[in-house]
Design an enzyme around this catalytic site. Structure first.
Site, PDB file in Angstrom:
ATOM      1  CG  HIS A  23      -9.349  -3.657   2.874  1.00 26.66           C
ATOM      2  ND1 HIS A  23      -8.866  -3.724   1.494  1.00 26.66           N
ATOM      3  CD2 HIS A  23      -8.602  -3.475   3.734  1.00 26.66           C
ATOM      4  CE1 HIS A  23      -7.301  -3.805   1.674  1.00 26.66           C
ATOM      5  NE2 HIS A  23      -6.943  -3.623   3.085  1.00 26.66           N
ATOM      6  CG  HIS A  39      -4.188  -0.127   5.385  1.00 27.99           C
ATOM      7  ND1 HIS A  39      -5.594   0.244   5.505  1.00 27.99           N
ATOM      8  CD2 HIS A  39      -4.189  -1.208   5.191  1.00 27.99           C
ATOM      9  CE1 HIS A  39      -6.174  -0.858   5.017  1.00 27.99           C
ATOM     10  NE2 HIS A  39      -5.340  -1.787   4.765  1.00 27.99           N
ATOM     11  CG  HIS A  59      -7.271  -5.317   7.914  1.00 31.41           C
ATOM     12  ND1 HIS A  59      -6.568  -6.443   7.271  1.00 31.41           N
ATOM     13  CD2 HIS A  59      -6.858  -4.129   6.852  1.00 31.41           C
ATOM     14  CE1 HIS A  59      -6.054  -5.964   6.002  1.00 31.41           C
ATOM     15  NE2 HIS A  59      -6.124  -4.876   5.798  1.00 31.41           N
ATOM     16  CD  GLU A  73      -2.808  -1.248   0.194  1.00 34.52           C
ATOM     17  OE1 GLU A  73      -2.769  -0.580  -0.508  1.00 34.52           O
ATOM     18  OE2 GLU A  73      -3.569  -2.303   0.274  1.00 34.52           O
ATOM     19  CD  GLU A  77     -13.997  12.256  24.402  1.00 37.11           C
ATOM     20  OE1 GLU A  77     -14.628  13.075  25.229  1.00 37.11           O
ATOM     21  OE2 GLU A  77     -12.714  12.701  23.817  1.00 37.11           O
TER      22      GLU A  77
HETATM   23  P1  13P Z   1       1.047  -5.404   3.215  1.00 39.46           P
HETATM   24  O1  13P Z   1       1.283  -6.703   3.713  1.00 39.46           O
HETATM   25  O2  13P Z   1       1.756  -5.248   1.665  1.00 39.46           O
HETATM   26  O3  13P Z   1       1.356  -4.328   3.837  1.00 39.46           O
HETATM   27  O4  13P Z   1      -0.666  -5.527   2.735  1.00 39.46           O
HETATM   28  C1  13P Z   1      -1.425  -5.561   4.170  1.00 39.46           C
HETATM   29  C2  13P Z   1      -2.599  -4.849   3.791  1.00 39.46           C
HETATM   30  O5  13P Z   1      -3.233  -4.825   4.537  1.00 39.46           O
HETATM   31  C3  13P Z   1      -3.147  -4.561   2.195  1.00 39.46           C
HETATM   32  O6  13P Z   1      -4.197  -3.824   2.342  1.00 39.46           O
HETATM   33 ZN    ZN Z   2      -5.357  -3.887   4.074  1.00 40.57          ZN
END
Ligand code: 13P
Ligand code: ZN
Length: 266
Positions: free
Chosen positions: A206, A135, A137, A111, A165
């Site tokens: 995602h 980023h 999840h 990413e 908040e």
């Molecule tokens: P990477 O392992 O390349 O960082 O990818 C993980 C991910 O969350 C892709 O969206």
């Molecule tokens: Zn991801």
């Protein structure tokens, strides 16, 4: 170990402990301050060069700490030099050099295009103060993305109403991008357009991208959004009979001196 690297690792591992980084899920980049680059210069023993699929000339000469592609946040504290690295963006922005870490031919996160375009976008709207793009999840905000259309107004109102908040922490709201193939230039371009307006952008089905000036601010932003999503889903499951009203959101913004996004209020 250098302080900035320790702080970086701590954030990665905190995300892992909260369940946001299954397997290699999630990635983190940090734009280093000049004094941090100097402090780490004794580590710079490599000069592996790679090309970028995007124009990063706005970040020419900047150094970033980045997680490795396919690497697990869980393992970050054990072997930092294999799981993360420091890169320098070329003077023409067409590629970068790996100066430290990412050992055994590892590469920065897939990413990286999204991270770098998000850095460019957030730097532009924060007078260069943004340093962190993250980023993750997290399960609740991802689950919530299945329950709504990909509409920033709808999402932001749900989150603001789900924790007092929230309107103070992200008065601009949170953006949301409909499902796209991850890891490429297209999703990077679309995310970077949204992150100009919102400090965080949900990737439907995602996860989420968050931005901030410090590790604390960025982690705190994603944590607050994820907590609000959890509260919303719990309340929705139990049956919502009342919520925070728009006048209360306005009162909150006034009391804390923030400018709430009026387009998202009735
Ligand atoms: P990477 O392992 O390349 O960082 O990818 C993980 C991910 O969350 C892709 O969206
Ligand atoms: Zn991801």
């Amino acid at each position: 170990m250098h302080r900035v690297i320790e702080d970086y690792i701590r954030m990665c591992h905190d995300g892992y402990k909260l369940g946001w980084h299954e397997r290699n899920g999630g990635n983190l980049t940090y734009r280093m301050r000049p004094e941090e680059v100097e402090g780490c210069r004794n580590l710079f023993t490599q000069d592996r060069h790679l090309d970028l699929p995007i124009d990063a000339s706005a970040l020419a000469g900047e150094h970033f700490i980045t997680s490795g592609s396919g690497k697990y946040m869980r393992n970050m504290p054990l072997e930092p030099e294999r799981n993360m690295g420091i890169i320098r963006i070329d003077d023409d922005g067409a590629g970068y050099t790996i100066l430290w870490g990412l050992e055994d031919d590892a590469k920065p996160t897939s990413e990286l295009p999204s991270h770098l375009l998000n850095h460019i976008a957030r730097c532009a709207v924060t007078d260069g103060r943004c340093r962190v793009i993250y980023h993750a999840h997290p399960a609740n905000i991802t689950a919530l993305s299945y329950t709504i259309e990909p509409d920033a107004r709808v999402l932001s109102r749900i989150l603001w109403q789900s924790e007092t908040e929230c309107a103070v922490v992200f008065p601009e709201g949170v953006g949301i991008l409909d499902w796209m193939i991850p890891g490429g230039t297209d999703i990077a371009l679309e995310t970077s357009k949204l992150i100009r307006t919102y400090p965080a952008v949900v990737w439907a089905f995602h996860g989420i991208f968050g931005s901030g000036e410090t590790f604390d601010e960025t982690f705190g932003l994603v944590h607050t959004i994820e907590k609000a999503a959890e509260i919303y889903l719990k309340a929705k499951g139990a049956g919502i009979v009342r919520t925070i009203g728009d006048d209360q959101l306005r009162l909150l913004a006034d009391a804390f001196g923030v400018k709430i996004n009026e387009d998202f209020l009735d």
